[in-house]
Motif scaffolding. Sequence first.
Motif, PDB file in Angstrom:
ATOM      1  N   GLU A 274     -50.735 -35.349  60.132  1.00  0.00           N
ATOM      2  CA  GLU A 274     -50.581 -36.505  59.257  1.00  0.00           C
ATOM      3  C   GLU A 274     -51.924 -37.032  58.748  1.00  0.00           C
ATOM      4  OE1 GLU A 274     -47.862 -37.452  58.012  1.00  0.00           O
ATOM      5  OE2 GLU A 274     -46.543 -36.217  59.250  1.00  0.00           O
ATOM      6  N   ASP A 275     -52.892 -37.190  59.638  1.00  0.00           N
ATOM      7  CA  ASP A 275     -54.187 -37.733  59.230  1.00  0.00           C
ATOM      8  C   ASP A 275     -54.876 -36.850  58.206  1.00  0.00           C
ATOM      9  OD1 ASP A 275     -53.870 -39.921  60.861  1.00  0.00           O
ATOM     10  OD2 ASP A 275     -54.968 -39.025  62.554  1.00  0.00           O
ATOM     11  N   PHE A 276     -54.915 -35.558  58.480  1.00  0.00           N
ATOM     12  CA  PHE A 276     -55.614 -34.655  57.561  1.00  0.00           C
ATOM     13  C   PHE A 276     -54.817 -34.433  56.278  1.00  0.00           C
ATOM     14  CE2 PHE A 276     -58.323 -34.016  61.114  1.00  0.00           C
ATOM     15  CZ  PHE A 276     -59.513 -33.534  60.609  1.00  0.00           C
ATOM     16  N   TYR A 277     -53.524 -34.555  56.347  1.00  0.00           N
ATOM     17  CA  TYR A 277     -52.719 -34.438  55.128  1.00  0.00           C
ATOM     18  C   TYR A 277     -53.017 -35.613  54.192  1.00  0.00           C
ATOM     19  CZ  TYR A 277     -48.718 -34.493  51.990  1.00  0.00           C
ATOM     20  OH  TYR A 277     -47.911 -34.520  50.864  1.00  0.00           O
ATOM     21  N   ARG A 278     -53.059 -36.832  54.743  1.00  0.00           N
ATOM     22  CA  ARG A 278     -53.286 -38.023  53.911  1.00  0.00           C
ATOM     23  C   ARG A 278     -54.712 -38.048  53.358  1.00  0.00           C
ATOM     24  NH1 ARG A 278     -50.617 -40.834  58.269  1.00  0.00           N
ATOM     25  NH2 ARG A 278     -48.455 -41.301  57.733  1.00  0.00           N
ATOM     26  N   GLN A 279     -55.688 -37.721  54.213  1.00  0.00           N
ATOM     27  CA  GLN A 279     -57.082 -37.831  53.799  1.00  0.00           C
ATOM     28  C   GLN A 279     -57.556 -36.686  52.912  1.00  0.00           C
ATOM     29  OE1 GLN A 279     -58.839 -39.002  57.948  1.00  0.00           O
ATOM     30  NE2 GLN A 279     -60.312 -39.654  56.389  1.00  0.00           N
ATOM     31  N   PHE A 280     -57.115 -35.479  53.223  1.00  0.00           N
ATOM     32  CA  PHE A 280     -57.671 -34.315  52.546  1.00  0.00           C
ATOM     33  C   PHE A 280     -56.612 -33.418  51.903  1.00  0.00           C
ATOM     34  CE2 PHE A 280     -60.193 -35.344  56.380  1.00  0.00           C
ATOM     35  CZ  PHE A 280     -61.339 -35.820  55.754  1.00  0.00           C
ATOM     36  N   SER A 282     -53.569 -33.972  50.734  1.00  0.00           N
ATOM     37  CA  SER A 282     -52.961 -34.506  49.514  1.00  0.00           C
ATOM     38  C   SER A 282     -53.942 -34.476  48.345  1.00  0.00           C
ATOM     39  CB  SER A 282     -52.470 -35.935  49.764  1.00  0.00           C
ATOM     40  OG  SER A 282     -53.553 -36.780  50.154  1.00  0.00           O
ATOM     41  N   VAL A 283     -55.238 -34.707  48.649  1.00  0.00           N
ATOM     42  CA  VAL A 283     -56.264 -34.638  47.601  1.00  0.00           C
ATOM     43  C   VAL A 283     -56.356 -33.224  47.038  1.00  0.00           C
ATOM     44  CG1 VAL A 283     -58.736 -34.889  47.115  1.00  0.00           C
ATOM     45  CG2 VAL A 283     -57.576 -36.521  48.629  1.00  0.00           C
ATOM     46  N   MET A 284     -56.374 -32.235  47.888  1.00  0.00           N
ATOM     47  CA  MET A 284     -56.427 -30.835  47.446  1.00  0.00           C
ATOM     48  C   MET A 284     -55.213 -30.488  46.590  1.00  0.00           C
ATOM     49  SD  MET A 284     -57.609 -29.018  51.019  1.00  0.00           S
ATOM     50  CE  MET A 284     -58.824 -29.793  52.066  1.00  0.00           C
ATOM     51  N   TYR A 288     -55.865 -29.416  42.781  1.00  0.00           N
ATOM     52  CA  TYR A 288     -55.848 -27.976  42.521  1.00  0.00           C
ATOM     53  C   TYR A 288     -54.463 -27.337  42.685  1.00  0.00           C
ATOM     54  CZ  TYR A 288     -60.427 -29.489  44.256  1.00  0.00           C
ATOM     55  OH  TYR A 288     -61.571 -30.205  44.492  1.00  0.00           O
ATOM     56  N   GLY A 289     -53.432 -28.172  42.946  1.00  0.00           N
ATOM     57  CA  GLY A 289     -52.123 -27.605  43.237  1.00  0.00           C
ATOM     58  C   GLY A 289     -51.218 -27.399  42.050  1.00  0.00           C
ATOM     59  N   ASN A 290     -51.559 -27.987  40.900  1.00  0.00           N
ATOM     60  CA  ASN A 290     -50.717 -27.871  39.709  1.00  0.00           C
ATOM     61  C   ASN A 290     -49.268 -28.252  40.012  1.00  0.00           C
ATOM     62  OD1 ASN A 290     -52.882 -26.897  38.080  1.00  0.00           O
ATOM     63  ND2 ASN A 290     -52.546 -24.822  38.901  1.00  0.00           N
ATOM     64  N   LEU A 291     -49.116 -29.336  40.730  1.00  0.00           N
ATOM     65  CA  LEU A 291     -47.780 -29.779  41.093  1.00  0.00           C
ATOM     66  C   LEU A 291     -47.296 -30.834  40.107  1.00  0.00           C
ATOM     67  CD1 LEU A 291     -48.208 -30.162  44.961  1.00  0.00           C
ATOM     68  CD2 LEU A 291     -47.167 -28.258  43.736  1.00  0.00           C
ATOM     69  N   LEU A 318     -64.193 -27.618  48.950  1.00  0.00           N
ATOM     70  CA  LEU A 318     -65.533 -27.645  49.531  1.00  0.00           C
ATOM     71  C   LEU A 318     -66.613 -27.437  48.473  1.00  0.00           C
ATOM     72  CD1 LEU A 318     -65.033 -25.530  52.803  1.00  0.00           C
ATOM     73  CD2 LEU A 318     -65.030 -28.011  52.565  1.00  0.00           C
ATOM     74  N   LEU A 319     -66.322 -26.613  47.465  1.00  0.00           N
ATOM     75  CA  LEU A 319     -67.317 -26.288  46.443  1.00  0.00           C
ATOM     76  C   LEU A 319     -67.341 -27.303  45.306  1.00  0.00           C
ATOM     77  CD1 LEU A 319     -66.810 -22.399  46.216  1.00  0.00           C
ATOM     78  CD2 LEU A 319     -68.658 -23.633  47.354  1.00  0.00           C
ATOM     79  N   ASP A 320     -66.359 -28.159  45.260  1.00  0.00           N
ATOM     80  CA  ASP A 320     -66.274 -29.161  44.197  1.00  0.00           C
ATOM     81  C   ASP A 320     -67.365 -30.222  44.412  1.00  0.00           C
ATOM     82  OD1 ASP A 320     -65.623 -31.107  42.356  1.00  0.00           O
ATOM     83  OD2 ASP A 320     -63.472 -30.976  42.713  1.00  0.00           O
ATOM     84  N   PRO A 321     -68.272 -30.419  43.441  1.00  0.00           N
ATOM     85  CA  PRO A 321     -69.332 -31.434  43.594  1.00  0.00           C
ATOM     86  C   PRO A 321     -68.784 -32.843  43.804  1.00  0.00           C
ATOM     87  CG  PRO A 321     -69.783 -29.988  41.722  1.00  0.00           C
ATOM     88  CD  PRO A 321     -68.393 -29.673  42.180  1.00  0.00           C
ATOM     89  N   GLU A 322     -67.582 -33.107  43.320  1.00  0.00           N
ATOM     90  CA  GLU A 322     -67.007 -34.442  43.467  1.00  0.00           C
ATOM     91  C   GLU A 322     -66.682 -34.767  44.935  1.00  0.00           C
ATOM     92  OE1 GLU A 322     -66.662 -36.775  41.104  1.00  0.00           O
ATOM     93  OE2 GLU A 322     -67.775 -35.367  39.833  1.00  0.00           O
ATOM     94  N   THR A 323     -66.478 -33.733  45.730  1.00  0.00           N
ATOM     95  CA  THR A 323     -66.071 -33.949  47.126  1.00  0.00           C
ATOM     96  C   THR A 323     -67.122 -34.732  47.895  1.00  0.00           C
ATOM     97  OG1 THR A 323     -64.745 -31.919  47.126  1.00  0.00           O
ATOM     98  CG2 THR A 323     -65.391 -32.809  49.270  1.00  0.00           C
ATOM     99  N   GLU A 324     -68.356 -34.298  47.833  1.00  0.00           N
ATOM    100  CA  GLU A 324     -69.420 -34.971  48.581  1.00  0.00           C
ATOM    101  C   GLU A 324     -69.836 -36.285  47.916  1.00  0.00           C
ATOM    102  OE1 GLU A 324     -70.679 -34.202  51.789  1.00  0.00           O
ATOM    103  OE2 GLU A 324     -72.054 -32.534  51.439  1.00  0.00           O
ATOM    104  N   LYS A 325     -69.530 -36.443  46.661  1.00  0.00           N
ATOM    105  CA  LYS A 325     -69.803 -37.729  46.025  1.00  0.00           C
ATOM    106  C   LYS A 325     -68.879 -38.812  46.579  1.00  0.00           C
ATOM    107  CE  LYS A 325     -71.539 -35.914  41.620  1.00  0.00           C
ATOM    108  NZ  LYS A 325     -71.302 -35.809  40.149  1.00  0.00           N
TER     109      LYS A 325
END
Length: 425
Positions: A274-280, A282-284, A288-291, A318-325
Motif C-alpha cells: 500500500e505505501d509504495f503503491y500510493r507513493q511511487f 501510482s505515479v509510475m 508512463y502507464g497510458n491508462l 528512475l531515469l526521469d529528471p523530474e523524479t529527483e526534482k
Amino acid sequence: MGTWRGLRVAFILGSLFMILLIIVYWDDVGGFNLYPLQDPKHESLHSDSDPQVTTGQPRSSFTSRANTSSAFKSHTTAPSTTLVPEEKRGTAEEQTNDEGKKTQERKEEKREDEEKETSSATEEEREQEARKQRIMDVCSGKDAVEFPGRTRAFEQIPNRELDHLIVDDTHQIIYCYVPKVACTNWKRVMVVLSQSVISPSSGKPYTDPEAVPPDLVHNSSLHLTFAKFWRHYGSLSRHLMALKLQHYTKFLFVRDPFVRLISAFRNKFGRPNEDFYRQFGSVMLRRYGNLSGSLPETAAEAFAAGIKPTFQQFITYLLDPETEKEGIFNEHWRQVYRLCHPCQVKYDFIGRLETLETDAEHLLKLLEVDHLLHFPSGARNRTAASWERDWFKQFPTLVKRELYKLYEPDFELFGYPKPDSVLHR
C-alpha cells in the motif's frame, strides 16, 4: 674359674654372631630393613619393603599388600622374574608408542587446521584490503569517475543524509545499512547486540537475531543513528561523530547495483504494498502507464484488476529528471554512495551479498561478538545475478547505458564489473 669365664665370653660372642646372621638374613628377604634412609634409586628398587619403616608416611593397605606380594614373588620365583616384567614392559612400550603416534597425528591435524584457518583469514584480509583500496582510488579521482559529493568533507554532509549510520556504543560498532542487501538480518544483529528490545515471550532482551520480528527492526525509533545526534547532543554532535568514526569499527554490505534494483522492484511492486503503491506505483502508472480513467485507490484493488507497475516503468521513473526534482530517491533504490558516504567514512569492513555467509562469519569475529550470536540464514528466494540479462533484455541499449551512468559510482567504488552483456544487447 678362668675356664668358666672363657666359656661365657665364647657363648656371648657366639650368640651375637648368630643374631647378626639372623639380622642379615632377614634384611636379604625383605622382612627387616636395616637402611631406612636410602638414595632415590635404591629406594625405588626396594619400594616393596615395609612402608612404615622406609618412608614414615602412611599408605593404603591395598598398596602395602601389593608391595609385599610383589616382594615375595621377586624372591621366590626367580626363574620368571625376567619374563613377566619384560612382557609388561614390551606391552607398555607398544602402548606408549601408539599413544605417541596418536598424539603426533592429533598435533599434525591441529596444525593443518590452524594453517587452513590462517590461510583463509589471510585471504579474507587481502580481499578486504583490496576492497578498501579500490574505494580510496575511486574517491581520490584515479579512476576518473565523477559523482556528487566525492570531494566534500564529512562535516559538509547534512544530518538528514546520515540516517543510515547505526551506532552501537556498547560494542563500538557503526553499521551503514543498505536496503535490499541483507539489512533486515544485520539490523536484527544490531538489536541483539544493543539489548534494547525486550522479547514479549521471555520478558528479556532478544539474544537470537532470528527471533527478532523482521517488521520490528525497520522501526527507525529502535536504532540510534548519526541523524539523531543533534537531538541528543546538540552542538557536540559533530565532535562525537568524529570521535566514533575514528575509534569504532565501521562496516557495510553492498550488492551488484543492477541486481539490487531488480530485488527492490520485486519486493515493493511485485506484490501489493500500500505505501509504495500510493507513493511511487501510482505515479509510475499515471506517467508512463497510458491508462484511461482513474487508478484504483489501493494496491489490493489495483493488483486484483491486473494494474501494477512494470519493471520498464520503474526504470523509466528512475531515469526521469523530474523524479529527483520532486524528492530524493527512496532508500531502496538510492545509490550506496549517497546512503553510506564511502569517500567520507573510512570503513573497516566492506561485505558483499554475493559472499554473505563467509563475510558475515569473518565480520562477527572481527567485531569479537561471534561467541554471542550467529548471523541469521538468508532468504531462499534471493534475486540472482543471473537474472540480470533477462530482466534488462527488453530495454534499448541507450536506456541501459543511461541507467549504468546513474549507478556507475557504485559499480566502480565496490568493484563490480561493468555489465557488458547488459549494455551491448
